[in-house]
Design an enzyme around this catalytic site. Structure first.
Site, PDB file in Angstrom:
ATOM      1  N   ASP A  59       0.098  -2.472  19.476  1.00 54.74           N
ATOM      2  CA  ASP A  59       0.049  -2.193  18.033  1.00 54.74           C
ATOM      3  C   ASP A  59       0.520  -0.781  17.721  1.00 54.74           C
ATOM      4  OD1 ASP A  59      -0.401  -2.788  15.319  1.00 54.74           O
ATOM      5  OD2 ASP A  59      -2.375  -1.843  15.384  1.00 54.74           O
ATOM      6  N   THR A  85       0.813  -1.224   0.000  1.00 50.71           N
ATOM      7  CA  THR A  85       0.000   0.000   0.000  1.00 50.71           C
ATOM      8  C   THR A  85       0.844   1.271   0.000  1.00 50.71           C
ATOM      9  OG1 THR A  85      -0.071  -0.035   2.427  1.00 50.71           O
ATOM     10  CG2 THR A  85      -1.883  -1.126   1.285  1.00 50.71           C
ATOM     11  N   ARG A 141       3.037   6.911  16.430  1.00 49.80           N
ATOM     12  CA  ARG A 141       1.739   6.365  16.810  1.00 49.80           C
ATOM     13  C   ARG A 141       1.591   6.250  18.336  1.00 49.80           C
ATOM     14  NH1 ARG A 141      -0.904   1.988  12.837  1.00 49.80           N
ATOM     15  NH2 ARG A 141      -1.793   0.517  14.302  1.00 49.80           N
ATOM     16  N   TRP A 193       4.687  -0.446   5.873  1.00 48.90           N
ATOM     17  CA  TRP A 193       3.517  -0.170   5.027  1.00 48.90           C
ATOM     18  C   TRP A 193       3.288   1.288   4.700  1.00 48.90           C
ATOM     19  CZ3 TRP A 193      -0.042   2.830   7.559  1.00 48.90           C
ATOM     20  CH2 TRP A 193      -0.089   2.757   8.957  1.00 48.90           C
TER      21      TRP A 193
END
Ligand code: CA
Length: 490
Positions: free
Chosen positions: A226, A89, A253, A166
């Site tokens: 995650d 992606t 994140r 990604w």
């Protein structure tokens, strides 16, 4: 490029559109096989142009080169096995005649990879796995192992260790270095893999000539939430105490805004850019490591029972997700699209099975505040201080753009493209595009005028995985359109 806008769309499509008229010149629809496994909607993050070709990656884990004027396929290469959970992606990069790509699939126990291919032929030049213990390649032969076998991974866990790249990467011509962020270690249940789990949830500095790792900085060692470390490292000159440092900044994140020396990966500063962080107290500037709050790690499952559930912030969708921040050399500020949310998260028993989700965790995302989730924040990299902020009801999921005219553009799920004064944060303009904006605005000059364009079209990870937040945004219209604006000359 030369009067044409190229747009990648959902389901691995690519469009060429005339800038002046909006007329479509050609469209490429990639034929996707049955059984592709994109974790987080059928997205694509962009294409790269080099000489007469345009390159993009597809959901069945291929890299495709098209003639940029006709849309005809020049070559198409398999990157990895989509039936094992790989997809692609990221937007490719072009460096020294090589196409550099990342991979996707970290929720399926794949191995993260950065690859370089010949731009003319698509032949593989080098591969660099991102998980310690796996072997790299150069010119068709084994090169060097990533890290040291079993140094930070127990047993065979490194063979299915995640670390997907990604979001793709950035390139710094001054230090001739690629910067690639790496995703979460797999599975999510951290109790199955004691150790730092290098080089997941990290930024890797890679030599574009041979794929060797120059340095790494791990933002979340032994991640259990995650917290993919894929976020872009943006190169900039840090002016501090009369010195100019070749620096890089990353809004992770995990909720911290990091400033690194990009020549060696040394941590210079780390500060929260969201209001609530539960997993770590702070980042120790001496060691570069987080100071964990151990009680706030989701507990280990016992036999067939799920482990202790904790409330964690940020949520796994991140204090910032894929959407790129922007830096303005005019204001010396970063503009970060942040989100304020948390989650209940717990661990469950899991074993690896090819092509199946490999999480070993359950979760429900929740907003932290009643009146907003998204927050566009201007951050001073010298201090980590937030200079201004704009709060948005829905989570921000689009990229940010700054201009030399001191404007900051970003889009919202509510459909607006908005412009802010870069110094004060005052909203100076907005326009509703009819669907949610989760793309990145771009700007260019043509025939003496400045243009700004954005793609509109709601989708991505929030409606799929957003828990209670997904319910809040369920009525946003889907749709796909390209909007082009001129800035006033004054
Ligand atoms: Ca992930």
């Amino acid at each position: 490029h030369d009067g044409t806008i190229y747009v990648t769309g959902s389901y691995s499509r690519l469009y060429a559109v005339d800038v002046k008229t909006g007329q479509k010149k050609w469209q490429y629809d990639h034929r996707l096989p049955e059984g592709i496994m994109p974790c987080c909607d059928v997205v694509n993050r962009g294409a790269a142009i080099y000489k007469d070709k345009i390159y993009f990656a597809t959901l069945d884990a291929r890299l495709v080169a098209l003639n940029k004027d006709t849309g005809k396929v020049v070559w198409s290469k398999k990157l990895a096995d989509y039936q094992a959970g790989f997809s692609a992606t990221a937007a490719p990069l072009v460096v020294d005649g090589k196409i550099i790509t990342g991979n996707s699939g970290g929720e399926f126990g794949i191995i993260g990879m950065v690859e370089a291919r010949d731009a003319e032929t698509g032949e593989l030049i080098w591969q660099r796995p991102t998980v310690e213990g796996n072997m790299g390649t150069l010119n068709g032969k084994e090169s060097t192992m990533t890290g040291k076998l079993n140094a930070s991974w127990p047993g065979d866990m490194y063979k299915t260790g995640g670390g997907a790249t990604w979001l793709g990467g950035t390139y710094d011509p001054e230090t001739k270095t690629l910067f690639f962020g790496t995703g979460n270690p797999a599975p999510w249940n951290s109790h199955l893999r004691p150790g730092d789990n290098l080089y997941t949830s990290s930024t890797l500095a890679i030599d574009p000539s041979n794929g060797e790792i120059k340095w790494h900085y791990q933002t979340t060692p032994h991640d259990g939430w995650d917290f993919d470390g894929v976020n872009e490292l943006v190169s900039f000159d840090l002016k501090k105490d009369g010195q100019v440092i070749k620096a890089g900044a990353k809004a992770d994140r995990n909720g911290f805004f990091y400033v690194l020396d990009r020549t060696n990966g040394k941590l210079l500063n780390a500060s929260p850019f969201v209001t609530k962080i539960t997993w770590a107290k702070e980042i120790d500037l001496k060691t570069g490591r987080p100071v964990y709050i151990d009680d706030n790690r989701p507990g280990a499952p016992e036999a067939a029972e799920k482990g202790k559930s904790v409330f964690a912030a940020p949520a796994f969708l991140g204090a910032k997700n894929w959407m790129p921040m922007a830096y303005s050399p005019a204001t010396d500020l970063f503009y970060v699209p942040a989100n304020e949310w948390g989650m209940d998260i717990w661990n469950e028993p899991i074993t690896y099975k090819k092509g199946a989700a490999y999480l070993g965790a359950g979760f429900t995302i929740k907003p932290l505040y009643n009146d907003y989730i998204g927050a566009l924040r201007a951050i001073d990299p010298k201090t980590g201080k937030i200079v201004w902020e704009y709060k948005n009801p829905a989570p921000l999921w689009g990229g940010v753009l700054t201009t030399a005219g001191n404007l900051v553009f970003t889009g919202t799920p509510e459909g607006y493209l908005k412009a802010f004064d870069a110094k004060s944060g005052k909203e100076v303009w907005h326009f509703n595009t009819g669907s949610g904006v989760v793309g990145s605005p771009v700007t260019w000059e043509q025939d003496g005028e400045q243009y700004v364009a954005v793609v509109s079209g709601w989708g991505g990870a929030v409606p799929l995985w957003g828990g209670d937040v997904a319910k809040l945004v369920k009525d946003i219209n889907q749709g796909g359109s390209l909007w082009v604006f001129k800035l006033p000359k004054a």
